[in-house]
Design an enzyme around this catalytic site. Structure first.
Site, PDB file in Angstrom:
ATOM      1  N   CYS A 111       0.832  -1.212   0.000  1.00 39.32           N
ATOM      2  CA  CYS A 111       0.000   0.000   0.000  1.00 39.32           C
ATOM      3  C   CYS A 111       0.864   1.257   0.000  1.00 39.32           C
ATOM      4  CB  CYS A 111      -0.919  -0.005   1.224  1.00 39.32           C
ATOM      5  SG  CYS A 111      -1.955   1.464   1.376  1.00 39.32           S
TER       6      CYS A 111
ATOM      7  N   PHE B 127     -16.268  22.997  17.807  1.00 42.60           N
ATOM      8  CA  PHE B 127     -16.015  21.629  17.344  1.00 42.60           C
ATOM      9  C   PHE B 127     -14.521  21.341  17.474  1.00 42.60           C
ATOM     10  CE2 PHE B 127     -19.672  23.250  14.964  1.00 42.60           C
ATOM     11  CZ  PHE B 127     -20.635  22.286  15.221  1.00 42.60           C
TER      12      PHE B 127
ATOM     13  N   GLU C 140     -16.735  21.502  22.444  1.00 42.88           N
ATOM     14  CA  GLU C 140     -16.801  20.221  21.733  1.00 42.88           C
ATOM     15  C   GLU C 140     -17.886  19.376  22.384  1.00 42.88           C
ATOM     16  OE1 GLU C 140     -16.672  16.789  19.950  1.00 42.88           O
ATOM     17  OE2 GLU C 140     -15.381  18.371  19.153  1.00 42.88           O
TER      18      GLU C 140
ATOM     19  N   ASP D 145     -14.658  24.062  13.029  1.00 39.19           N
ATOM     20  CA  ASP D 145     -14.263  22.884  12.246  1.00 39.19           C
ATOM     21  C   ASP D 145     -15.323  21.804  12.425  1.00 39.19           C
ATOM     22  OD1 ASP D 145     -12.988  20.867  10.886  1.00 39.19           O
ATOM     23  OD2 ASP D 145     -11.442  20.524  12.392  1.00 39.19           O
TER      24      ASP D 145
ATOM     25  N   CYS E 251     -14.532  19.648   5.808  1.00 46.77           N
ATOM     26  CA  CYS E 251     -14.243  18.428   5.047  1.00 46.77           C
ATOM     27  C   CYS E 251     -15.338  18.164   4.022  1.00 46.77           C
ATOM     28  CB  CYS E 251     -14.099  17.228   5.986  1.00 46.77           C
ATOM     29  SG  CYS E 251     -15.553  16.904   7.012  1.00 46.77           S
TER      30      CYS E 251
END
Length: 405
Positions: free
Chosen positions: A141, A268, A288, A336, A362
């Site tokens: 890999c 977050f 969080e 985030d 993301c």
């Protein structure tokens, strides 16, 4: 057979022809043929290859499901991922500076989840095959750190000890400063004998911590991660950025976006990926939803030297976003969120007096949705920094700066 002209890449990295027809492992500009199964082209053959087609660096690429885009040049992938962000913003009527993408090197992923299964002769481990539940062994890999790749035999040993012939273990392995942090799910129910066997394996193989489902079975040393000046021992399975390189690039962008701020809110916050480095120069209020992650961050801060005050609270920001009054006396915000974005929290940020925001995402689609609301509320999207720490995948991350006068 019918020929198909690939016109673009879809969000999952498949080539798309008119129809739409989805053709895995094809590139824009290519002419291909194959067997049409619904809207997907099977047994694809390349008639006219793209100039951007390259030989996959990993010999497991065609069978393994871990990567989607090893057949494309680095330049094509970089342009495509940047365009994914640009199109998401354009769909919301937003244009801004999009900086050149920063891509993590090969063999830099510091966390991997191996599928491990008992066999008649022992056990095997690897990643799932492309669009299947077949386990593909991946001894060469090119994605994960070499230390992680060497941990495949640990996954196989765990399957022999605690797996069954009918189920597949998910063995998540993370590198740390003191050794491997191993977490297992899908195994046999824990009992006294299994606990003894697992603890013995942890000791003999020398990894830092072993967690079976939600129970820590053995810990030879706290599997710490370095965040700025602090060492943090995240709880098992806690969120981490995929590569050290990607984390460093996102942090640099966040530091630029909030530069000069003396009191910052980190939303977050996870285990303190941004909180603790930023605490070198500013007081941080960290929020969080996971109390264990907050406790880990707090312990790391208390044991570090030279950091400014860090306070924290465990709070579900989807159900109870911070309200405008709670942002008073703060100069900037770092946010985030998970892939779902932060729609509820965005609404409260607009109503607050905050002038600067570093947004890490993301998911370009939910990022663009949230940013569109903030732009409507008076913010300007100053720039976006794409970061590709999921090399050869369809996944893309980013950091951005928003400000208002």
């Amino acid at each position: 057979m019918t020929d198909y002209k690939i016109t673009r890449l879809g969000i999952y990295g498949d080539g798309i022809a008119e129809g739409p027809v989805f053709a895995p492992m094809t590139l824009p500009g290519e002419v291909v043929t194959g067997t049409l199964d619904g809207s997907t082209l099977r047994d694809v053959k390349i008639i006219t290859p793209s100039e951007e087609r390259v030989a996959p660096p990993c010999r497991h690429f065609k069978a393994c499901g871990g990567c989607q885009l090893q057949h494309a040049s680095d330049a094509l992938v970089a342009d495509w991922k940047t365009d994914v962000i640009a199109q998401a913003l354009a769909a919301q009527g937003i244009r801004t500076e999009i900086r050149p993408i920063l891509t993590s090197p090969s063999q830099s992923r510091r966390r991997a989840t191996f599928a491990a299964r008992r066999t008649k002769k022992g056990a095997m481990s690897g990643f799932y095959g492309r669009a299947s539940d077949t386990v593909i062994e991946i001894p060469d890999c090119k994605l994960v750190e070499p230390e992680l790749l060497a941990a495949r035999d640990i996954a196989e040993a765990l399957a022999e000890i605690g797996g069954s012939r009918k189920a597949t273990l998910a063995v998540t392995v993370t590198t740390s400063q003191v050794g491997l942090d191993v977490q297992v799910s899908g195994g046999k129910p824990i009992d006294g004998q299994l606990r003894i066997s697992l603890a013995g394996l942890c000791d003999s193989r020398g990894f830092a911590r072993l967690t079976w489902e939600d129970e820590v079975i053995a810990q030879r040393a706290p599997p710490t991660q370095r965040f700025g000046a602090a060492n943090v021992c995240p709880p098992p399975g806690a969120f981490m950025q995929a590569t050290a390189h990607g984390e460093a690039q996102l942090l640099a962008a966040v530091q630029e976006a909030v530069h000069g701020a003396k009191r910052i809110v980190d939303l977050f916050a996870g285990c303190g990926t941004f909180t603790l480095p930023l605490a070198a120069d500013a007081e941080i209020f960290s929020v969080e939803g996971d109390a264990q992650m907050m406790a880990a961050m707090d312990k790391g801060w208390r044991m570090a030297k030279g950091l400014k005050t860090v306070t924290h609270v465990a709070r579900d920001l989807y159900r109870r976003p911070l309200l405008p009054d709670e942002f008073k006396k703060f100069d900037a915000v770092v946010i985030d969120p998970p892939r779902a974005g932060a729609e509820a929290q965005t609404a409260e940020l607009i109503r607050s007096d905050i002038k600067r925001i570093a947004y890490v995402s993301c998911n370009p689609v939910t990022f663009a949705r949230d940013v569109a609301e903030m732009v409507s509320g008076g913010f300007t999207l100053d720039w976006v920094q794409p970061v590709d720490q999921f090399r050869w995948s369809s996944h893309v991350e980013l950091a951005a700066q928003l400000s208002r006068s």
